[in-house]
Scaffold this active site. Structure first.
Site: not given
Length: 286
Positions: A56, A173, A199-203, A152, A27, A114, A81, A51
């Protein structure tokens, strides 16, 4: 997931197909040489799971990166997606074909919806999701995708889809990171053998300055980013970190040399809401 030793080690989905336990997210990666360079760097650093998504705008870049790598498609796992404007049976089939051609693939490893349709009368949005899912089932049965799933989806979106499905979702996801536990959705997915991806595992980087996480990471001698990725794995989710920095790309895949204790997992679980995107599938307007 205690037996995982490398980012390319696989977890088996409900249909027996293996998915590498850490993915490289794309992304906001540009559809140019810089983006291609980041994907190629990730592959060199051991990622075997890439991914992307039609939305995107970089599927063709991901396809070029795959072709430029030293690996065949059989050695790399590619996800894309279908976007919200292409929901529905015929529209999804057409959208998939566009994505497949951009990626330069004979088949796609994982194809996802998605975002769920979630607004209006129940009969309308549920039917939209069901018809979109029916297209994914067709692609799966035709051998054009190896696994199918959603993104989502909350339990309230999954339940009516699953009631009408012939093939149950294999993956969901969702946004998942310390400070965004998604406990209800994760528990539902675990009960129904749906693998969670994060998704966004690190915020989106917003959790990296949190003092609790910095304290825990210091005790393990790891970075906060590594701690977040490891937390996802130990909470039975596949993290999808993204970076364009070569050092961080490599660092994010090196999370197999330590285990977070049960006590520290609970400390992380107990964090107040932190670093959330604010994107709620029930209220998004795209």
């Amino acid at each position: 997931m205690a037996d995982l030793q490398h980012s390319g080690d696989k977890i088996v989905l409900r249909n027996g197909y293996g998915i590498p336990c850490i993915g490289f997210g794309t992304w906001k990666l540009p559809n140019d040489e810089a983006g291609q360079g980041a994907v190629c760097q990730a592959v060199r650093d051991g990622y075997r799971h890439i991914d992307t998504a039609a939305f995107y705008g970089n599927e063709d870049m991901v396809g070029r990166a795959r072709a430029a790598s030293a690996f065949s498609h059989e050695d790399l796992f590619l996800t894309t997606k279908v976007w919200n404007t292409e929901r529905g049976y015929e529209q999804t089939l057409a959208a998939f074909e566009k994505s497949r051609k951009k990626l330069g693939l004979e088949y796609v490893d994982l194809y996802l919806i998605h975002w769920p349709a979630a607004k209006g009368a129940d009969t309308a949005w549920q039917r939209t999701n069901q018809e979109t899912w029916r297209a994914l089932e067709t692609l799966y049965l035709d051998g054009l995708v190896k696994a199918i799933g959603v993104c989502n989806f909350k339990p309230r979106h999954l339940e009516p889809l699953m009631e009408a499905a012939e093939i149950l979702p294999m993956v969901n996801q969702i946004e998942l990171h310390p400070g965004c536990n998604q406990e209800e959705t994760r528990a539902f997915c675990e009960r129904h053998h749906i693998l969670v991806e994060a998704w966004s595992p690190l915020g989106s980087g917003r959790v990296l300055e949190n003092e609790v996480l910095r304290d825990i990471a210091s005790a393990y001698g790891c970075t906060v980013a590594q701690l977040c990725i490891r937390w996802c794995l130990q909470r039975h989710a596949i993290p999808l970190p993204r970076s364009v920095d070569a050092g961080r790309i490599a660092e994010n895949a090196r999370v197999f040399w330590f285990d977070i204790s049960d006590e520290d997992l609970r400390r992380i679980d107990g964090l107040d809401p932190l670093g959330q995107s604010g994107l709620d599938p029930d209220t998004v307007d795209f």
